[in-house]
Design an enzyme around this catalytic site. Structure first.
Site, short mmCIF file in Angstrom:
data_model
loop_
_atom_site.label_atom_id
_atom_site.label_comp_id
_atom_site.label_asym_id
_atom_site.label_seq_id
_atom_site.Cartn_x
_atom_site.Cartn_y
_atom_site.Cartn_z
N LYS A 32 -63.11 -15.38 56.89
CA LYS A 32 -62.74 -16.62 56.21
C LYS A 32 -63.55 -16.83 54.94
O LYS A 32 -63.07 -17.40 53.97
CB LYS A 32 -62.89 -17.81 57.17
CG LYS A 32 -61.93 -17.76 58.36
CD LYS A 32 -60.48 -17.82 57.91
CE LYS A 32 -59.50 -17.90 59.06
NZ LYS A 32 -58.11 -18.02 58.60
N TYR A 67 -64.97 -13.69 62.45
CA TYR A 67 -64.06 -14.72 61.93
C TYR A 67 -64.63 -15.37 60.67
O TYR A 67 -63.94 -15.52 59.66
CB TYR A 67 -63.84 -15.76 63.04
CG TYR A 67 -62.86 -16.85 62.71
CD1 TYR A 67 -61.49 -16.62 62.75
CD2 TYR A 67 -63.30 -18.14 62.38
CE1 TYR A 67 -60.58 -17.63 62.48
CE2 TYR A 67 -62.40 -19.16 62.11
CZ TYR A 67 -61.04 -18.90 62.15
OH TYR A 67 -60.15 -19.91 61.88
P1 NDP Z 1 -52.59 -20.26 66.36
O1 NDP Z 1 -53.34 -19.30 67.23
O2 NDP Z 1 -51.98 -21.46 66.97
O3 NDP Z 1 -51.50 -19.47 65.52
C1 NDP Z 1 -51.83 -18.28 64.86
C2 NDP Z 1 -50.66 -17.85 64.04
O4 NDP Z 1 -51.02 -16.66 63.33
C3 NDP Z 1 -49.44 -17.53 64.89
O5 NDP Z 1 -48.30 -18.08 64.27
C4 NDP Z 1 -49.39 -16.01 64.87
O6 NDP Z 1 -48.07 -15.49 64.87
C5 NDP Z 1 -49.98 -15.71 63.51
N1 NDP Z 1 -50.47 -14.33 63.46
C6 NDP Z 1 -51.52 -13.79 64.11
N2 NDP Z 1 -51.62 -12.49 63.82
C7 NDP Z 1 -50.60 -12.20 62.97
C8 NDP Z 1 -50.16 -11.02 62.31
N3 NDP Z 1 -50.81 -9.87 62.47
N4 NDP Z 1 -49.08 -11.10 61.51
C9 NDP Z 1 -48.41 -12.26 61.34
N5 NDP Z 1 -48.78 -13.41 61.94
C10 NDP Z 1 -49.85 -13.37 62.74
O7 NDP Z 1 -53.65 -20.66 65.23
P2 NDP Z 1 -53.76 -21.96 64.31
O8 NDP Z 1 -52.44 -22.50 64.03
O9 NDP Z 1 -54.80 -22.81 64.87
O10 NDP Z 1 -54.38 -21.28 63.00
C11 NDP Z 1 -53.63 -21.04 61.82
C12 NDP Z 1 -54.60 -20.66 60.71
O11 NDP Z 1 -55.55 -21.71 60.53
C13 NDP Z 1 -55.43 -19.43 61.06
O12 NDP Z 1 -55.65 -18.67 59.90
C14 NDP Z 1 -56.74 -20.01 61.54
O13 NDP Z 1 -57.81 -19.13 61.38
C15 NDP Z 1 -56.85 -21.22 60.64
N6 NDP Z 1 -57.75 -22.25 61.13
C16 NDP Z 1 -57.50 -22.87 62.34
C17 NDP Z 1 -58.38 -23.84 62.79
C18 NDP Z 1 -58.17 -24.56 64.08
O14 NDP Z 1 -59.06 -25.34 64.46
N7 NDP Z 1 -57.07 -24.39 64.77
C19 NDP Z 1 -59.59 -24.19 62.03
C20 NDP Z 1 -59.74 -23.47 60.79
C21 NDP Z 1 -58.85 -22.55 60.38
P3 NDP Z 1 -47.38 -14.85 66.20
O15 NDP Z 1 -47.56 -15.86 67.30
O16 NDP Z 1 -45.97 -14.67 65.76
O17 NDP Z 1 -48.07 -13.56 66.46
#
Ligand code: NDP
Length: 267
Positions: free
Chosen positions: A179, A175
């Site tokens: 990032k 990860y």
């Molecule tokens: P969630 O797990 O709640 O959501 C992840 C999202 O990514 C979902 O909407 C999912 O869509 C989508 N996704 C995953 N794989 C794919 C794919 N192959 N194609 C299209 N969409 C995809 O995560 P967060 O909302 O917490 O995270 C969102 C972003 O923020 C991520 O990049 C994460 O790394 C980053 N982030 C989050 C942090 C945190 O503390 N939560 C901290 C730092 C960064 P679907 O459900 O439709 O598959």
């Protein structure tokens, strides 16, 4: 149109805060916007007047719910399915967007996954899957869509990185690498597109309350919160606030930056 109706519409326009309509006429794509941080970003950009394309992979129903929420608030949204790790599928998504809307102004690469493990136990599949989604996914969308930004000579690309990509994190070699890679991608593309009116920035959230973090054990959560100077986890809205700023006019002269939204965690 009746005179009364015109007056009501004018009053509604005047009463709206200018920032609320700042993105009127613009089209934004937010990847992984059916839930979590992506959902908050989609709602924020729609509130600013952008037509928001709510990308999903597995969560079609939830993406449709986000669209319904946008429409209920008087905005315009559309759900668009695509696995961002699939290069060809991203090409088809780009074509569909341009065929329907003839433009794209804001691209938010938010889709991301975790597959945490200590390096001695991490499988090749765990490494590849995370890199393919988090890093290559952003390359895929940028590769297929940046030509339209260049044609328009304007646009915003906002990549959702992570504090883990800035500082590293035990158990997250895959990860953190993805990032950190996103930060390199952001800065390189920012340099390539800076003279063409396109700003490219990365947002690095810290510890945000979503389904991604709800999977962590209580001990891990407590330890993480103890490392945050502000003493609390962030919300999707905290991240969306910065993304909205980077999508709007106030950030016209900002490119190639990595901005943490982390309650002071990485300072
Ligand atoms: P969630 O797990 O709640 O959501 C992840 C999202 O990514 C979902 O909407 C999912 O869509 C989508 N996704 C995953 N794989 C794919 C794919 N192959 N194609 C299209 N969409 C995809 O995560 P967060 O909302 O917490 O995270 C969102 C972003 O923020 C991520 O990049 C994460 O790394 C980053 N982030 C989050 C942090 C945190 O503390 N939560 C901290 C730092 C960064 P679907 O459900 O439709 O598959």
């Amino acid at each position: 149109m009746k005179r009364g109706q015109i007056r009501v519409e004018k009053e509604a326009e005047q009463s709206a805060h200018p920032a609320e309509r700042e993105l009127a006429g613009k089209v934004a794509l937010v990847t992984g916007a059916g839930r979590g941080i992506g959902r908050s970003i989609a709602l924020a950009l729609a509130k600013m007047g952008a037509v928001v394309l709510v990308n999903y992979n597995g969560s079609r129903e939830r993406a449709l719910e986000v669209v319904a929420e946008i429409e209920k608030a008087g905005g315009h949204g559309e759900a668009i399915g695509c696995d961002v790790s699939d290069y060809e599928a991203c090409g088809r998504m780009a074509e569909e967007i341009i065929r329907k809307h003839a433009r794209l102004d804001i691209l938010v690469n938010n889709a991301g996954i975790t597959k945490d493990n200590l390096i001695l136990r991490m499988t090749e599949a765990e490494f590849d899957k995370v890199l393919d989604t988090n890093l290559k996914g952003a390359f895929n969308t940028i590769r297929h869509l940046s030509r339209y930004f260049l044609k328009q000579r304007s646009g915003r690309i906002i990549n959702i990185s992570s504090v883990s990509g800035v500082t590293g994190n035990a158990g997250q070699a895959n990860y953190s690498a993805s990032k950190a890679g996103l930060i390199g991608l952001t800065k390189s593309v920012a340099r390539e597109l800076a003279g063409k009116g396109v700003c490219v920035n990365a947002v690095a959230p810290g510890f945000i309350e979503t389904e991604m973090t709800s999977a962590l054990t209580e001990t891990v959560r407590e330890k993480a919160i103890a490392s945050i100077p502000m003493g609390r986890m962030g919300s999707g809205a905290d991240v969306a606030g910065l993304v909205a700023f980077l999508a709007g006019k106030g950030s016209d002269y900002i490119t190639g930056q990595v901005i943490c939204v982390d309650g002071g965690m990485a300072m």
